[in-house]
Design a protein around this motif. Structure first.
Motif, PDB file in Angstrom:
ATOM      1  N   TYR A  13       0.900  -1.280   0.093  1.00  0.00           N
ATOM      2  CA  TYR A  13      -0.096  -0.126   0.080  1.00  0.00           C
ATOM      3  C   TYR A  13       0.983   1.303  -0.090  1.00  0.00           C
ATOM      4  O   TYR A  13       0.437   2.214  -0.632  1.00  0.00           O
ATOM      5  CB  TYR A  13      -0.981  -0.063   1.428  1.00  0.00           C
ATOM      6  CG  TYR A  13      -2.055  -1.027   0.880  1.00  0.00           C
ATOM      7  CD1 TYR A  13      -2.906  -0.978  -0.174  1.00  0.00           C
ATOM      8  CD2 TYR A  13      -1.990  -2.369   1.679  1.00  0.00           C
ATOM      9  CE1 TYR A  13      -3.784  -2.177  -0.406  1.00  0.00           C
ATOM     10  CE2 TYR A  13      -2.946  -3.363   1.366  1.00  0.00           C
ATOM     11  CZ  TYR A  13      -3.773  -3.199   0.233  1.00  0.00           C
ATOM     12  OH  TYR A  13      -4.555  -4.038  -0.230  1.00  0.00           O
ATOM     13  N   ARG A  14       2.111   1.041   0.436  1.00  0.00           N
ATOM     14  CA  ARG A  14       2.973   2.491   0.513  1.00  0.00           C
ATOM     15  C   ARG A  14       3.250   2.553  -0.969  1.00  0.00           C
ATOM     16  O   ARG A  14       3.160   3.737  -1.492  1.00  0.00           O
ATOM     17  CB  ARG A  14       4.224   2.111   1.294  1.00  0.00           C
ATOM     18  CG  ARG A  14       4.081   2.202   2.530  1.00  0.00           C
ATOM     19  CD  ARG A  14       5.144   1.752   3.385  1.00  0.00           C
ATOM     20  NE  ARG A  14       6.578   2.688   3.135  1.00  0.00           N
ATOM     21  CZ  ARG A  14       6.766   3.627   3.492  1.00  0.00           C
ATOM     22  NH1 ARG A  14       6.218   4.265   4.635  1.00  0.00           N
ATOM     23  NH2 ARG A  14       7.762   4.485   3.169  1.00  0.00           N
ATOM     24  N   GLU A  15       3.467   1.451  -1.851  1.00  0.00           N
ATOM     25  CA  GLU A  15       3.910   1.858  -3.271  1.00  0.00           C
ATOM     26  C   GLU A  15       2.483   2.113  -4.095  1.00  0.00           C
ATOM     27  O   GLU A  15       2.812   3.017  -4.862  1.00  0.00           O
ATOM     28  CB  GLU A  15       4.037   0.089  -3.783  1.00  0.00           C
ATOM     29  CG  GLU A  15       4.347   0.267  -5.185  1.00  0.00           C
ATOM     30  CD  GLU A  15       5.616   1.078  -5.943  1.00  0.00           C
ATOM     31  OE1 GLU A  15       6.427   1.242  -4.859  1.00  0.00           O
ATOM     32  OE2 GLU A  15       5.746   1.709  -6.778  1.00  0.00           O
ATOM     33  N   HIS A  16       1.251   1.673  -3.552  1.00  0.00           N
ATOM     34  CA  HIS A  16       0.109   2.118  -4.222  1.00  0.00           C
ATOM     35  C   HIS A  16       0.049   3.726  -3.964  1.00  0.00           C
ATOM     36  O   HIS A  16      -0.238   4.566  -4.795  1.00  0.00           O
ATOM     37  CB  HIS A  16      -1.152   1.701  -3.715  1.00  0.00           C
ATOM     38  CG  HIS A  16      -1.453   0.194  -4.201  1.00  0.00           C
ATOM     39  ND1 HIS A  16      -2.392  -0.579  -3.905  1.00  0.00           N
ATOM     40  CD2 HIS A  16      -0.606  -0.658  -4.976  1.00  0.00           C
ATOM     41  CE1 HIS A  16      -2.560  -1.706  -4.459  1.00  0.00           C
ATOM     42  NE2 HIS A  16      -1.427  -1.750  -5.325  1.00  0.00           N
ATOM     43  N   ALA A  17       0.367   4.070  -2.534  1.00  0.00           N
ATOM     44  CA  ALA A  17       0.307   5.786  -2.554  1.00  0.00           C
ATOM     45  C   ALA A  17       1.179   6.396  -3.376  1.00  0.00           C
ATOM     46  O   ALA A  17       0.884   7.431  -3.729  1.00  0.00           O
ATOM     47  CB  ALA A  17       0.553   5.818  -1.020  1.00  0.00           C
ATOM     48  N   LEU A  18       2.436   6.009  -3.210  1.00  0.00           N
ATOM     49  CA  LEU A  18       3.439   6.609  -4.193  1.00  0.00           C
ATOM     50  C   LEU A  18       3.096   6.842  -5.628  1.00  0.00           C
ATOM     51  O   LEU A  18       3.288   7.971  -6.198  1.00  0.00           O
ATOM     52  CB  LEU A  18       4.852   5.646  -4.195  1.00  0.00           C
ATOM     53  CG  LEU A  18       5.848   6.036  -3.005  1.00  0.00           C
ATOM     54  CD1 LEU A  18       7.004   5.136  -3.127  1.00  0.00           C
ATOM     55  CD2 LEU A  18       6.169   7.629  -2.962  1.00  0.00           C
ATOM     56  N   ARG A  20      -0.026   7.231  -6.647  1.00  0.00           N
ATOM     57  CA  ARG A  20      -1.045   8.295  -6.526  1.00  0.00           C
ATOM     58  C   ARG A  20      -0.352   9.486  -6.288  1.00  0.00           C
ATOM     59  O   ARG A  20      -1.333  10.228  -5.862  1.00  0.00           O
ATOM     60  CB  ARG A  20      -2.087   7.668  -5.783  1.00  0.00           C
ATOM     61  CG  ARG A  20      -2.681   6.643  -6.330  1.00  0.00           C
ATOM     62  CD  ARG A  20      -3.888   5.979  -5.436  1.00  0.00           C
ATOM     63  NE  ARG A  20      -4.716   5.267  -5.888  1.00  0.00           N
ATOM     64  CZ  ARG A  20      -4.409   3.965  -6.287  1.00  0.00           C
ATOM     65  NH1 ARG A  20      -3.360   3.454  -6.021  1.00  0.00           N
ATOM     66  NH2 ARG A  20      -5.373   3.202  -6.898  1.00  0.00           N
ATOM     67  N   GLY A  21       1.021   9.692  -5.956  1.00  0.00           N
ATOM     68  CA  GLY A  21       1.701  10.875  -5.684  1.00  0.00           C
ATOM     69  C   GLY A  21       1.137  11.363  -4.354  1.00  0.00           C
ATOM     70  O   GLY A  21       1.091  12.378  -3.599  1.00  0.00           O
ATOM     71  N   MET A  22       0.903  10.145  -3.396  1.00  0.00           N
ATOM     72  CA  MET A  22       0.532  10.404  -1.803  1.00  0.00           C
ATOM     73  C   MET A  22       1.590   9.968  -1.063  1.00  0.00           C
ATOM     74  O   MET A  22       2.574   9.301  -1.430  1.00  0.00           O
ATOM     75  CB  MET A  22      -0.431   9.516  -1.639  1.00  0.00           C
ATOM     76  CG  MET A  22      -1.644  10.054  -0.319  1.00  0.00           C
ATOM     77  SD  MET A  22      -3.016   8.914  -0.213  1.00  0.00           S
ATOM     78  CE  MET A  22      -2.287   7.628   0.873  1.00  0.00           C
ATOM     79  N   ASN A  23       1.920  10.707   0.232  1.00  0.00           N
ATOM     80  CA  ASN A  23       2.973  10.490   0.872  1.00  0.00           C
ATOM     81  C   ASN A  23       2.791   8.994   1.560  1.00  0.00           C
ATOM     82  O   ASN A  23       1.828   8.728   2.346  1.00  0.00           O
ATOM     83  CB  ASN A  23       2.971  11.457   1.963  1.00  0.00           C
ATOM     84  CG  ASN A  23       4.143  11.151   2.968  1.00  0.00           C
ATOM     85  OD1 ASN A  23       4.624  10.264   3.065  1.00  0.00           O
ATOM     86  ND2 ASN A  23       4.430  12.441   3.698  1.00  0.00           N
ATOM     87  N   LEU A  58     -10.299   3.221   4.018  1.00  0.00           N
ATOM     88  CA  LEU A  58      -9.466   4.664   4.593  1.00  0.00           C
ATOM     89  C   LEU A  58      -8.716   5.188   3.593  1.00  0.00           C
ATOM     90  O   LEU A  58      -8.628   6.369   3.277  1.00  0.00           O
ATOM     91  CB  LEU A  58      -8.950   4.347   5.977  1.00  0.00           C
ATOM     92  CG  LEU A  58      -9.489   3.690   6.995  1.00  0.00           C
ATOM     93  CD1 LEU A  58      -8.628   3.397   8.384  1.00  0.00           C
ATOM     94  CD2 LEU A  58     -10.689   4.746   7.525  1.00  0.00           C
ATOM     95  N   LEU A  59      -7.836   4.145   2.867  1.00  0.00           N
ATOM     96  CA  LEU A  59      -7.034   4.711   1.625  1.00  0.00           C
ATOM     97  C   LEU A  59      -7.843   5.277   0.924  1.00  0.00           C
ATOM     98  O   LEU A  59      -7.516   6.195  -0.026  1.00  0.00           O
ATOM     99  CB  LEU A  59      -6.313   3.696   1.244  1.00  0.00           C
ATOM    100  CG  LEU A  59      -5.177   3.065   2.259  1.00  0.00           C
ATOM    101  CD1 LEU A  59      -4.392   2.009   1.617  1.00  0.00           C
ATOM    102  CD2 LEU A  59      -4.235   4.516   2.319  1.00  0.00           C
ATOM    103  N   ALA A  60      -9.334   4.675   0.591  1.00  0.00           N
ATOM    104  CA  ALA A  60     -10.009   5.277  -0.611  1.00  0.00           C
ATOM    105  C   ALA A  60     -10.522   6.580  -0.380  1.00  0.00           C
ATOM    106  O   ALA A  60     -10.343   7.499  -1.100  1.00  0.00           O
ATOM    107  CB  ALA A  60     -11.150   4.250  -0.736  1.00  0.00           C
ATOM    108  N   ARG A  61     -10.846   7.097   0.940  1.00  0.00           N
ATOM    109  CA  ARG A  61     -11.229   8.467   1.355  1.00  0.00           C
ATOM    110  C   ARG A  61      -9.959   9.195   1.144  1.00  0.00           C
ATOM    111  O   ARG A  61      -9.958  10.414   0.667  1.00  0.00           O
ATOM    112  CB  ARG A  61     -11.452   8.379   2.768  1.00  0.00           C
ATOM    113  CG  ARG A  61     -12.944   8.012   2.973  1.00  0.00           C
ATOM    114  CD  ARG A  61     -13.138   7.648   4.619  1.00  0.00           C
ATOM    115  NE  ARG A  61     -13.369   8.738   5.250  1.00  0.00           N
ATOM    116  CZ  ARG A  61     -13.249   8.957   6.481  1.00  0.00           C
ATOM    117  NH1 ARG A  61     -13.485   7.711   7.464  1.00  0.00           N
ATOM    118  NH2 ARG A  61     -13.130  10.040   7.185  1.00  0.00           N
TER     119      ARG A  61
END
Ligand SMILES: C[S@@+](CC[C@H](N)C(=O)[O-])C[C@H]1O[C@@H](n2cnc3c(N)ncnc32)[C@H](O)[C@@H]1O
Length: 276
Positions: A13-18, A20-23, A58-61
């Motif tokens: 999920y850290r990789e997914h966040a990256l 999407r340009g998210m921390n 939570l990640l979807a939000r």
């Protein structure tokens, strides 16, 4: 539910966040809230088995642009945890400078009023740091006051919160009148991050086209409540120094100081009333 190793869940999920340009730290904070463990514990226990399912909504939000603080329901201010949701502005780090300035100027056993309670972060912090002070705080938004009341209970504070349009319902005399008012000119508000515009209360951010409308009213009303030798302390916006100097002079105040924030931006103005 399928359990997986914590280090696998984190990495995925850290990789997914990256992507999407998210921390990616947001993933760790949400996960640590769900597990009831600190991020440090998670780094050291990558072999633990966890169910990733509760993390996904939570990640979807977060991916939809909701601020992390609202999803978590808490934020840090002056080393304390404050409950926050979309009824109140998320306390900003630069507002700690305003608190610091108020703490330095409030006389022993003095009386302080905070205008625009929001989460209650300013008033509660001042009262907790200086139990000798009488601290009151007002907001026009009863929704915000409900959040401030929760923080009052959680932080065992004695601040008196009340509903008031600026100082219209307040009586008495105060040594320090402090406020982080809405100060963003409407034209700039329209260009703020979508995260801020969609999720944070508009009433907390912009008072109108000039950005100084609330400050102007507040300075008019403050004369009646300011104790002799008292101070009015206001957080102001980027580029507002000249306008605030002019308004202060017009409203019969002396500018004692403009305090810069960590970025060197004049952020807090300290005013005293001219002797009549
Ligand atoms: C910038 S927010 C500050 C909130 C909090 N003190 C902080 O620093 O995070 C401004 C607050 O002023 C309140 N407010 C706006 N207009 C007001 C008015 N006319 N009278 C009282 N409060 C007002 C808003 O509801 C909001 O909670």
């Amino acid at each position: 539910m399928t359990k997986e190793r914590l280090e696998i869940v984190r990495a995925r999920y850290r990789e997914h966040a990256l992507q999407r340009g998210m921390n990616p730290r947001d993933v760790d904070l949400l996960l640590s809230d769900l597990l009831g463990r600190s991020p440090a514990w998670m780094f050291a226990h990558g072999d633990e088995l966890v169910d990733p399912a509760p993390l996904l909504p939570l990640l979807a939000r977060r991916y939809a642009g909701e601020p992390l603080q609202y999803i978590r329901g808490v934020t840090e201010f002056y080393s304390r945890s404050f409950l926050v949701d979309d009824r109140v502005l998320i306390p900003r780090p630069e507002t700690e400078l305003l608190v610091e300035a108020a703490l330095q100027r409030a006389p022993r056993d003095g009386r302080v009023i905070d205008i625009g309670s929001g989460s209650g972060c300013i008033a509660i912090t001042i009262e907790r740091e200086r139990p000798d002070l009488f601290v009151m705080s007002v907001d026009r938004s009863t929704a915000a006051l409900a959040v401030a009341a929760k923080n009052r209970r959680a932080l065992e504070s004695r601040v008196r919160f009340a509903a008031s349009d600026l100082l219209s319902s307040v009586r008495g005399s105060f040594d320090v009148i402090v406020s982080n008012p809405p100060y963003v000119p409407y034209g700039e508000y329209e260009h703020l991050d979508i995260e801020v515009r969609i999720h944070e209360p508009m009433m907390a951010l912009t008072p109108g086209p000039r950005g100084t409308e609330i400050i102007e009213r507040l300075l008019d009303e403050a004369h009646a409540l300011l104790a002799p030798h008292g101070h009015v302390l206001l957080e102001v916006g980027y580029g507002q120094e000249e306008a605030i100097r002019e308004i202060a002079t017009d409203k019969r105040y002396h500018v004692d100081a403009f305090l810069p924030d960590l970025a060197g931006i004049p952020r807090v103005v300290v005013l005293s009333a001219h002797a009549e």
